[in-house]
Design a protein around this motif. Structure first.
Motif, mmCIF file in Angstrom:
data_model
loop_
_atom_site.group_PDB
_atom_site.id
_atom_site.type_symbol
_atom_site.label_atom_id
_atom_site.label_comp_id
_atom_site.label_asym_id
_atom_site.label_seq_id
_atom_site.Cartn_x
_atom_site.Cartn_y
_atom_site.Cartn_z
ATOM 1 N N THR A 13 -9.101 6.386 -6.306
ATOM 2 C CA THR A 13 -10.549 6.211 -6.390
ATOM 3 C C THR A 13 -11.170 7.594 -6.315
ATOM 4 O OG1 THR A 13 -10.511 4.029 -5.353
ATOM 5 C CG2 THR A 13 -12.610 5.220 -5.333
ATOM 6 N N VAL A 14 -11.914 7.952 -7.330
ATOM 7 C CA VAL A 14 -12.468 9.304 -7.464
ATOM 8 C C VAL A 14 -13.982 9.234 -7.289
ATOM 9 C CG1 VAL A 14 -12.676 11.321 -8.967
ATOM 10 C CG2 VAL A 14 -10.599 9.903 -9.041
ATOM 11 N N ARG A 15 -14.466 9.886 -6.230
ATOM 12 C CA ARG A 15 -15.899 9.882 -5.969
ATOM 13 C C ARG A 15 -16.525 11.105 -6.627
ATOM 14 N NH1 ARG A 15 -19.305 10.553 -1.058
ATOM 15 N NH2 ARG A 15 -17.550 11.722 -0.193
ATOM 16 N N VAL A 16 -17.601 10.869 -7.387
ATOM 17 C CA VAL A 16 -18.146 11.886 -8.270
ATOM 18 C C VAL A 16 -19.657 11.994 -8.085
ATOM 19 C CG1 VAL A 16 -18.407 12.587 -10.686
ATOM 20 C CG2 VAL A 16 -16.338 11.393 -9.962
ATOM 21 N N SER A 17 -20.134 13.235 -8.084
ATOM 22 C CA SER A 17 -21.576 13.491 -8.099
ATOM 23 C C SER A 17 -22.009 13.644 -9.555
ATOM 24 C CB SER A 17 -21.901 14.762 -7.312
ATOM 25 O OG SER A 17 -23.253 15.127 -7.489
ATOM 26 N N THR A 18 -23.021 12.866 -9.969
ATOM 27 C CA THR A 18 -23.505 12.900 -11.346
ATOM 28 C C THR A 18 -25.011 13.137 -11.343
ATOM 29 O OG1 THR A 18 -24.166 10.584 -11.666
ATOM 30 C CG2 THR A 18 -21.811 11.080 -11.769
ATOM 31 N N PRO A 19 -25.602 13.424 -12.501
ATOM 32 C CA PRO A 19 -27.058 13.588 -12.563
ATOM 33 C C PRO A 19 -27.822 12.345 -12.107
ATOM 34 C CG PRO A 19 -26.029 14.457 -14.546
ATOM 35 C CD PRO A 19 -24.963 13.758 -13.783
ATOM 36 N N ASN A 20 -27.161 11.194 -12.146
ATOM 37 C CA ASN A 20 -27.800 9.941 -11.749
ATOM 38 C C ASN A 20 -27.377 9.476 -10.358
ATOM 39 O OD1 ASN A 20 -29.106 9.687 -14.306
ATOM 40 N ND2 ASN A 20 -27.171 8.959 -15.182
ATOM 41 N N GLY A 21 -26.777 10.382 -9.581
ATOM 42 C CA GLY A 21 -26.336 10.027 -8.237
ATOM 43 C C GLY A 21 -24.831 9.893 -8.146
ATOM 44 N N LEU A 22 -24.340 9.318 -7.056
ATOM 45 C CA LEU A 22 -22.908 9.170 -6.840
ATOM 46 C C LEU A 22 -22.339 8.069 -7.719
ATOM 47 C CD1 LEU A 22 -22.600 9.487 -2.944
ATOM 48 C CD2 LEU A 22 -22.058 11.211 -4.668
ATOM 49 N N ALA A 23 -21.103 8.287 -8.186
ATOM 50 C CA ALA A 23 -20.403 7.290 -8.990
ATOM 51 C C ALA A 23 -18.932 7.313 -8.597
ATOM 52 C CB ALA A 23 -20.573 7.586 -10.478
ATOM 53 N N GLU A 24 -18.221 6.252 -8.961
ATOM 54 C CA GLU A 24 -16.798 6.173 -8.679
ATOM 55 C C GLU A 24 -16.018 5.843 -9.943
ATOM 56 O OE1 GLU A 24 -16.030 3.438 -5.516
ATOM 57 O OE2 GLU A 24 -16.520 4.911 -3.957
ATOM 58 N N PHE A 25 -14.864 6.472 -10.075
ATOM 59 C CA PHE A 25 -13.924 6.172 -11.148
ATOM 60 C C PHE A 25 -12.601 5.773 -10.506
ATOM 61 C CE2 PHE A 25 -16.997 8.748 -13.290
ATOM 62 C CZ PHE A 25 -16.954 8.403 -14.632
ATOM 63 N N GLY A 26 -11.870 4.942 -11.202
ATOM 64 C CA GLY A 26 -10.516 4.625 -10.791
ATOM 65 C C GLY A 26 -9.547 5.134 -11.838
ATOM 66 N N CYS A 27 -8.364 5.554 -11.400
ATOM 67 C CA CYS A 27 -7.350 6.003 -12.364
ATOM 68 C C CYS A 27 -5.970 5.794 -11.786
ATOM 69 C CB CYS A 27 -7.561 7.468 -12.747
ATOM 70 S SG CYS A 27 -7.298 8.645 -11.413
ATOM 71 N N HIS A 40 -12.279 2.264 -14.815
ATOM 72 C CA HIS A 40 -10.885 2.611 -14.544
ATOM 73 C C HIS A 40 -10.217 3.094 -15.829
ATOM 74 C CE1 HIS A 40 -6.604 2.267 -13.583
ATOM 75 N NE2 HIS A 40 -6.961 2.285 -12.303
ATOM 76 N N VAL A 41 -9.478 4.209 -15.737
ATOM 77 C CA VAL A 41 -8.726 4.740 -16.868
ATOM 78 C C VAL A 41 -7.300 5.017 -16.429
ATOM 79 C CG1 VAL A 41 -10.729 5.754 -18.016
ATOM 80 C CG2 VAL A 41 -9.471 7.109 -16.327
ATOM 81 N N ASP A 42 -6.421 5.169 -17.395
ATOM 82 C CA ASP A 42 -5.022 5.475 -17.063
ATOM 83 C C ASP A 42 -4.894 6.868 -16.454
ATOM 84 O OD1 ASP A 42 -3.835 3.038 -18.031
ATOM 85 O OD2 ASP A 42 -4.193 3.777 -20.065
ATOM 86 N N VAL A 43 -5.540 7.851 -17.090
ATOM 87 C CA VAL A 43 -5.447 9.244 -16.629
ATOM 88 C C VAL A 43 -6.844 9.834 -16.544
ATOM 89 C CG1 VAL A 43 -4.441 11.519 -17.031
ATOM 90 C CG2 VAL A 43 -3.219 9.479 -17.796
ATOM 91 N N LEU A 44 -7.117 10.462 -15.403
ATOM 92 C CA LEU A 44 -8.386 11.160 -15.223
ATOM 93 C C LEU A 44 -8.099 12.651 -15.128
ATOM 94 C CD1 LEU A 44 -11.384 10.354 -14.868
ATOM 95 C CD2 LEU A 44 -11.073 10.655 -12.423
ATOM 96 N N VAL A 45 -8.681 13.420 -16.027
ATOM 97 C CA VAL A 45 -8.512 14.871 -16.051
ATOM 98 C C VAL A 45 -9.761 15.502 -15.453
ATOM 99 C CG1 VAL A 45 -8.164 16.913 -17.510
ATOM 100 C CG2 VAL A 45 -7.048 14.735 -18.100
#
Length: 478
Positions: free
Chosen positions: A116-130, A3-8
């Motif tokens: 909640t930000v769902r992201v595709s990464t080289p290692n599969g799906l990941a989630e970030f919060g902001c 989790h971060v304050d701001v996700l760009v």
């Protein structure tokens, strides 16, 4: 979940500028930049076609906090890319970037006041919060450009190359090339390809306004010689803002006179070797579509030299050996380059969900040209269509920082624009270009008055975005 304050979202020209503003204006907030590709630069890293350059001067396209020191005012794509990368490195912004992270969708929870930000990464799906989401990915698709239905294109025996996906091993030496299009990409490609190709033809259905500007600004050079770098940059930037805006207003308010001026300048560049009619006589008024800029008359010089020609006609069909026109003429070609435009997508293609309901961006009004009514704690960076992208992108980042500081001082968890207009709508991007019309049904709308009106005027936006009311038509939730 991190989790971060701001996700760009996006590490191009806008995203790097956003990073700088966040870490200098809001040093107590942490941020991360997600970049879908493996490198910094966005547009300037994606497009690799010959001759690629800015059609805006670098004193306004560059960042106000990092003076442009290059010799060229109209800079090459490689120099712009290096400038962005050097900026990211100098201020440590590159350490905040997660490469290969493509945002799929974003979901807001009012209960948690978080995305909640769902992201595709080289290692599969990941989630970030902001707590706040800032989309700086532009408004066109990186996945595909626009390719109209060109009859017979599949029958062509040669190479077809779209500018958005230019091959590294491209070689046109001794080849006949037909560039289909009349916009900024086409007028850039033709002189560059003509340096090696046997012959280049620029085939256009309808012409665009083309204006020559000095590649090296002589006034800027004198100012830079007399003043320190930082001060010279501000002075030249102000000069160019005023000149660009003044010419735009002239075109809007006196289109008949503007047509005469542009026609006279074009005729001077062609020197009677190519007729202005029909090749440089558009049916629309100046700046109804974006004006094409050529540095030091390079397109006109190439046409005068005979290594390239311009043809204004419609395609009947593409054949095995070239293009047959409605006039009956056939253009032989070994290579076809459909410079036919971009495919626009809202918010870089990111899907928004607010409290379980999918957001239809096409039904939303845009607030101060960057936020959406009813969508909390989110902004998207949209630049000017009639001036340098960065002029407005930087104002947007400064406004985001103002909003975040205000929320932090008052203890607000969320800020939601609440539409207060009269219901009248205007298209988001005020140009009469084909690529904009094709996307109108998907893009947010603007209203008829502030703060729902997206003005294409830096001098009017500057005081509003820097010092205007932060609570106008905004609902804050503790």
């Amino acid at each position: 979940m991190e989790h971060v304050d701001v996700l760009v979202v996006g590490a191009g020209l806008s995203g790097i500028g956003a990073g700088y503003r966040l870490q200098t204006q809001c040093p107590d907030l942490d941020y991360v930049i997600l970049e879908s590709r493996e490198s910094i630069g966005g547009t300037w890293d994606l497009f690799r076609y010959p001759g690629i350059r800015s059609d805006s001067d670098m004193y306004t396209l560059g960042y106000p906090f990092r003076p442009w020191l290059g010799e060229k005012s109209i800079a090459d794509g490689a120099d712009i890319l290096q400038y962005i990368r050097d900026t990211a490195s100098e201020f440590g912004i590159d350490r905040r970037i997660r490469f290969g992270h493509r945002v799929i969708d974003v979901s807001w929870s009012s209960e948690q006041a978080s995305w909640t930000v769902r992201v595709s990464t080289p290692n599969g799906l990941a989630e970030f919060g902001c707590s706040f989401l800032y989309v700086c990915g532009g408004y066109y698709s990186y996945e595909s450009g626009y390719l109209p239905d060109i009859p017979g294109l599949r029958d062509f025996a040669g190479m077809v190359v779209h500018p958005q996906f230019w091959p590294d091993d491209f070689d046109c030496e001794g080849k006949k090339v037909v560039v289909i299009g009349s916009g900024a990409t086409a007028v850039t490609l033709v002189p560059a390809l003509a340096e090696k190709a046997e012959h280049v033809t620029m085939l256009q259905r309808s012409p665009s306004y083309v204006m020559s500007l000095p590649e090296r600004d002589p006034i800027a050079a004198r100012i830079r010689a007399a003043l320190p770098h930082a001060l010279a940059h501000r002075v030249v930037r102000a000069k160019n803002v005023m000149m660009n805006l003044g010419f735009y207003q002239f075109c809007q308010r006196a289109p008949f006179l503007a047509k005469r001026v542009l026609r006279r300048l074009t005729a001077r560049g062609l020197r009677d070797t190519v007729p202005v009619d029909p090749h440089f006589a558009p049916r629309y008024d100046p700046w109804d579509q974006r004006l094409c800029v050529v540095p030091d008359s390079d397109l006109f010089r190439t046409l005068r030299a005979g290594t390239a020609e311009i043809v204004t006609d419609r395609i009947d069909t593409v054949t095995e050996k070239g293009v047959r026109l409605e006039s009956g003429r056939e253009l032989e070609a070994d290579i076809l380059v459909p410079a036919t435009g971009l495919r626009l997508v809202p918010a870089g293609g990111v899907e928004f969900v607010v409290d379980g309901e999918k957001v239809d961006l096409s039904k939303k009004f845009i607030y101060r040209g960057m936020m959406l009514d009813g969508v909390p704690n989110a902004a998207m960076c949209v630049g000017y269509t009639n001036a340098s992208w960065t002029l407005r992108a930087d104002l947007a980042s400064l406004y985001v920082c103002r909003l975040l500081r205000h929320m932090r001082r008052r203890g607000y968890r969320s800020a939601v624009p609440s539409y207060s207009g009269d219901g009248r709508t205007r298209p988001l991007l005020g140009l009469d270009s084909g690529y904009i019309h094709r996307a109108e049904g998907a893009l947010p709308k603007q209203g008829s008055r502030s703060p729902w009106l997206m003005r294409q005027n830096y001098l009017l936006d500057l005081p509003t975005m820097r010092f205007g009311r932060i609570d106008e038509s905004m609902v804050f939730v503790p």
